[in-house]
Each structure stands twice: as C-alpha cells, then as structure tokens.
Design an enzyme around this catalytic site. Structure first.
Site, mmCIF file in Angstrom:
data_model
loop_
_atom_site.group_PDB
_atom_site.id
_atom_site.type_symbol
_atom_site.label_atom_id
_atom_site.label_comp_id
_atom_site.label_asym_id
_atom_site.label_seq_id
_atom_site.Cartn_x
_atom_site.Cartn_y
_atom_site.Cartn_z
ATOM 1 N N CYS A 163 -4.486 -6.598 -2.971
ATOM 2 C CA CYS A 163 -4.331 -6.741 -1.524
ATOM 3 C C CYS A 163 -5.439 -6.055 -0.727
ATOM 4 O O CYS A 163 -5.444 -6.115 0.504
ATOM 5 C CB CYS A 163 -2.977 -6.196 -1.105
ATOM 6 S SG CYS A 163 -1.614 -7.042 -1.934
ATOM 7 N N HIS A 303 -2.075 -0.645 6.459
ATOM 8 C CA HIS A 303 -1.626 -1.576 5.421
ATOM 9 C C HIS A 303 -0.143 -1.885 5.641
ATOM 10 O O HIS A 303 0.235 -3.047 5.676
ATOM 11 C CB HIS A 303 -1.868 -0.968 4.038
ATOM 12 C CG HIS A 303 -1.649 -1.944 2.936
ATOM 13 N ND1 HIS A 303 -2.337 -3.129 2.839
ATOM 14 C CD2 HIS A 303 -0.792 -1.921 1.872
ATOM 15 C CE1 HIS A 303 -1.936 -3.800 1.772
ATOM 16 N NE2 HIS A 303 -0.999 -3.090 1.165
ATOM 17 N N GLU A 314 1.171 5.889 2.859
ATOM 18 C CA GLU A 314 0.058 5.673 3.780
ATOM 19 C C GLU A 314 0.163 6.590 4.992
ATOM 20 O O GLU A 314 -0.845 7.111 5.470
ATOM 21 C CB GLU A 314 0.018 4.224 4.239
ATOM 22 C CG GLU A 314 -1.168 3.943 5.175
ATOM 23 C CD GLU A 314 -1.245 2.510 5.654
ATOM 24 O OE1 GLU A 314 -2.314 2.126 6.166
ATOM 25 O OE2 GLU A 314 -0.248 1.768 5.518
ATOM 26 N N LYS A 335 1.526 -6.854 10.128
ATOM 27 C CA LYS A 335 2.229 -7.586 9.072
ATOM 28 C C LYS A 335 3.675 -7.844 9.461
ATOM 29 O O LYS A 335 4.321 -8.730 8.893
ATOM 30 C CB LYS A 335 2.172 -6.815 7.757
ATOM 31 C CG LYS A 335 0.821 -6.847 7.045
ATOM 32 C CD LYS A 335 0.900 -6.181 5.684
ATOM 33 C CE LYS A 335 -0.457 -6.152 4.980
ATOM 34 N NZ LYS A 335 -1.377 -5.165 5.594
ATOM 35 N N HIS A 340 2.631 -10.593 4.772
ATOM 36 C CA HIS A 340 1.580 -9.995 3.952
ATOM 37 C C HIS A 340 0.815 -11.084 3.213
ATOM 38 O O HIS A 340 1.344 -11.732 2.309
ATOM 39 C CB HIS A 340 2.221 -9.017 2.974
ATOM 40 C CG HIS A 340 1.246 -8.201 2.181
ATOM 41 N ND1 HIS A 340 -0.116 -8.203 2.430
ATOM 42 C CD2 HIS A 340 1.432 -7.353 1.120
ATOM 43 C CE1 HIS A 340 -0.713 -7.405 1.575
ATOM 44 N NE2 HIS A 340 0.196 -6.881 0.767
ATOM 45 N N PHE A 401 -2.519 -3.201 -5.493
ATOM 46 C CA PHE A 401 -2.054 -2.826 -6.826
ATOM 47 C C PHE A 401 -3.260 -2.462 -7.690
ATOM 48 O O PHE A 401 -4.307 -3.087 -7.623
ATOM 49 C CB PHE A 401 -1.307 -3.981 -7.484
ATOM 50 C CG PHE A 401 0.078 -4.233 -6.939
ATOM 51 C CD1 PHE A 401 0.675 -3.373 -6.041
ATOM 52 C CD2 PHE A 401 0.803 -5.360 -7.343
ATOM 53 C CE1 PHE A 401 1.953 -3.605 -5.550
ATOM 54 C CE2 PHE A 401 2.077 -5.605 -6.862
ATOM 55 C CZ PHE A 401 2.652 -4.735 -5.964
#
Length: 413
Positions: A163, A303, A314, A335, A340, A401
């Site tokens: 991502c 994010h 985060e 988002k 996403h 990831f």
C-alpha cells in the site's frame, strides 16, 4: 539537485472519474462505499467496497487497448491521459528519452489471473489460456502501456511496496528528475482489487471491515469502534517536471515536491511497529529533505485505513514528530470517503493534498462518532465538514504490508 514540480493531475476513483469531481465530492464529505457489484458477494464476510462508478475506458482507450489490458492498467491509462492533457507539454519538443513513467501497484492484474485460473479449472484443466494472460496481469504493464500509448522512451517500471507503492513510485520519479535523468516523469498508481480472491484473502486475515449492516459507516479512521478497512479501486496520475523546464514553457504549476523518503519497520509481515518508530523516522527524513520543521506542515493526509492497530501505531509516529499539541497541523483521513486503494492509495491522496494547497481547503474525515481515547486531545482531526485553511505544506503518509513506510511532502509555490 534540480527542483521538481507537479504540472498535471488525473484520476479515476470511487468519488469521481476526473479531478474536479473527486475534489468536489471529497470536500462535500461524500461516501464512496456501496454493495459489491463485480461478483456475487453474498457468501463473503464483507459484501461492500468503494467501486469506481460509470467507468467508460473508451473515452481514452481504443478497443484493442481495452481487450489487451487488465482493469488496473485501464485505470492507469485513463488517469495518465487526463494528467498529460492537463499538463499540456509538447512531447514533440522533447527527446522521447527525456520522458519516463514510474508507476505503483501492489497487486497488478489480479482479476485477469483469477479469471484465467477459474476457467482452467472449469474446463477440466485443459491448457487453453488467453494469449494476453501474462501481459495483462504483470504489474509493470501499466507504465509500459502508458509509455507505448504516448511514445515515451525514458525509464519505465513499476514499484511494488504494497500500500506504499504509489509514494515509492513518486519518490523514485522525483529523484530521477532531480538527478537530471529526465525532464518529465508520469507517476502515480492504480489498483483493481475488488475480486473474489482479494476480498476473501483480506477478510480471512481480518483486515477488512465486515459491517454489512451499515457499510456507509464502515470506514471510520480513529473511531473507537473501527474494525477494518474498506477496499477500493481506481488510480491517479501526476506529471512531475523539472522546475526550470516547466518555467521555460510557461506551464501551470500546482506545487513543488520538496520531500520524500522511505523506511522499513523490519518487524512483522502485516503489523506496524507499535511505537511507530520507523514511520516517524521516515517523516523526519522527508522533513529534513524539504528543509522545514514539523511545525510548518499545515495538512497531513495520513495512511489511517480504519484498522484497530494501524491507526494508533501511525498516531504514535505522528506524536513523535509533531508532539501532542501541534498548533498548525490539521489531519484529514480521506480513506473514510474513498476507501483504501491499496497500491493506488498514495496517488489519490497526493492529488487531494495538491488540491488542498491549490484551494486552501482540507476535506473532512467522515464517520467518526466516538473518537478513540488514544488520540491526544491536542491533535486536530478535521471531522465531518471541510476546513478552510491556507496550506503551504502538505504531507502524505503511505504504509504497506512488509513494513514499508513512504512519505511525500508538497509545497505551495
């Protein structure tokens, strides 16, 4: 080092298939979620997604291009065509080797691969595969097709960092221009992950929300009841250009890209570091490259996928960099509206940062009903309604990831 500016943008998204529609809907707090229409999702734990609506690839692609490409490449071609038209550069006045394409995608042509494997099984394992199977699903075909369509012969490749893929692509494109290896780079990212295997895989690992009774409220970053992200599709493209070249040709300049960086958590396949140490280091590296202090960032597009662990990790990184009570910082997790886009997320969010700079307006974070108590009271999250605010510097965070942390910073000119 040469300066790098943005001179064109283009998009296909759950909130609209052009930049102005995306921006209008984001500012209005429109929700892009709805029932999955790509396949029968009734047997799946998650039955909703943020799909692109009313997509007509024939606006920018001919019949052969549509036939030979996966949807993620079609999104890339569509967004890139908009951005190139918006930039209005004269490719004939440049060497084709001065223009390149660096694109981000986490999954590539997942839908194509699924269809072909299913057909193989359903046809009693007879090896009758589509001759376009390989070029349709390999992830580098998006930049390859953009280059083919427009005759760009500079460097062309795909970055894959889950991502964080788009922000990785942007960083590479910026650095090549800075080093004088290109005058113009088309960069961005796209993803078409609304497929049975993707939905099944993400739900099995309990990464996605399964709030089927209220999908409109499912993507809720920073809410105490969040239970996973909402998957989305689409793509976004930026034309990045040598500042001197842009000035010389009288280009419209949206902003300057002044900082970009990456770090790696080196911790876990899917979970981020709990204290956000590596993510914070990436933000500090980007600030250092931009030559500014954290207090100068006016807008942070995080994010913030709406996962229980990720949002707080985060936020710990944000606290490390900005403190518990940053006076000038406004955070908006878009988002919550777009869903996403995985490898394409950074593209849409970069464009929203750029439009925030251009318009002095920050889109809202929607769906927060009960703010997580772990969010410091002094952190300003823009909620429910857009915020009128002059934006001199905007930061975009993308994490993937594998522990990838990629940051970009845009500056008003």
């Amino acid at each position: 080092m040469k300066r790098v500016v943005v001179t064109g943008i283009g998009v296909v998204s759950p909130l609209g298939n052009d930049v102005e529609t995306l921006w209008k809907n984001a500012v209005a707090g429109k929700n892009g979620v709805g029932p999955i229409t790509r396949f029968d999702a009734s047997k799946f734990k998650t039955q909703f997604a943020c799909e692109v609506k009313d997509f007509d690839p024939s606006i920018y692609l001919d019949r052969n291009e549509i036939k030979k490409t996966d949807l993620f490449t079609q999104y890339a071609l569509y967004a890139a065509a908009q951005a190139i038209a918006d930039s209005n550069f004269d490719s004939a006045a440049l060497s084709p080797y001065d223009i390149g394409v660096i694109w981000g995608s986490g999954q590539g042509g997942m839908e194509t691969l699924e269809i072909e494997i299913k057909d193989f099984v359903e046809n009693n394992y007879q090896p009758r595969f589509n001759p376009f199977l390989i070029p349709k699903f390999i992830a580098n075909m998006a930049p390859g097709m953009i280059a083919i369509k427009h005759g760009f012969r500079g460097m062309s490749f795909t970055t894959v960092s889950a991502c964080a893929s788009t922000n990785t692509a942007l960083m590479d494109a910026v650095n090549y221009i800075r080093l004088g290896k290109a005058k113009i780079m088309i960069s961005g990212g796209s993803e078409a992950p609304i497929t049975e295997a993707s939905i099944g895989g993400f739900t099995s690992m309990k990464a996605m929300s399964n709030l089927n009774e209220n999908p409109q409220g499912a993507c809720k970053p920073y809410d105490s009841t969040r239970n996973g992200f909402v998957i989305a599709e689409g793509g976004g493209a930026l034309v990045l250009e040598d500042y001197d070249h842009a000035i010389q040709r009288g280009a419209k300049i949206y902003c300057e890209v002044v900082g970009s960086s990456m770090t790696t958590d080196a911790y876990h396949m899917t979970s981020p570091l709990e204290n956000g140490e590596a993510a914070a280091h990436a933000m500090n590296l980007a600030l250092s490259e931009a030559g500014i202090q954290a207090a100068q960032i006016d807008y942070l597009n995080p994010h913030a996928t709406s996962t229980p662990v990720g949002d707080i990790c985060e936020m710990e990184a944000i606290r490390t960099v900005f403190g518990d009570n940053p006076q000038s910082l406004a955070i908006s997790a878009t988002k919550s509206m777009t869903g996403h886009l995985l490898g394409g997320a950074g593209a849409i969010e970069s464009i929203l940062c750029i439009k925030a700079i251009e318009n002095g307006m920050i889109p809202p974070t929607i769906n927060i009903e009960h703010l997580d108590e772990k969010i410091p009271a002094g952190i300003h999250i823009v909620r429910d309604k857009a915020l009128r605010k002059e934006v001199h510097y905007a930061m975009n965070n993308s994490f993937g990831f594998g522990g990838h942390n990629a940051i970009t910073i845009f500056k008003k000119i």
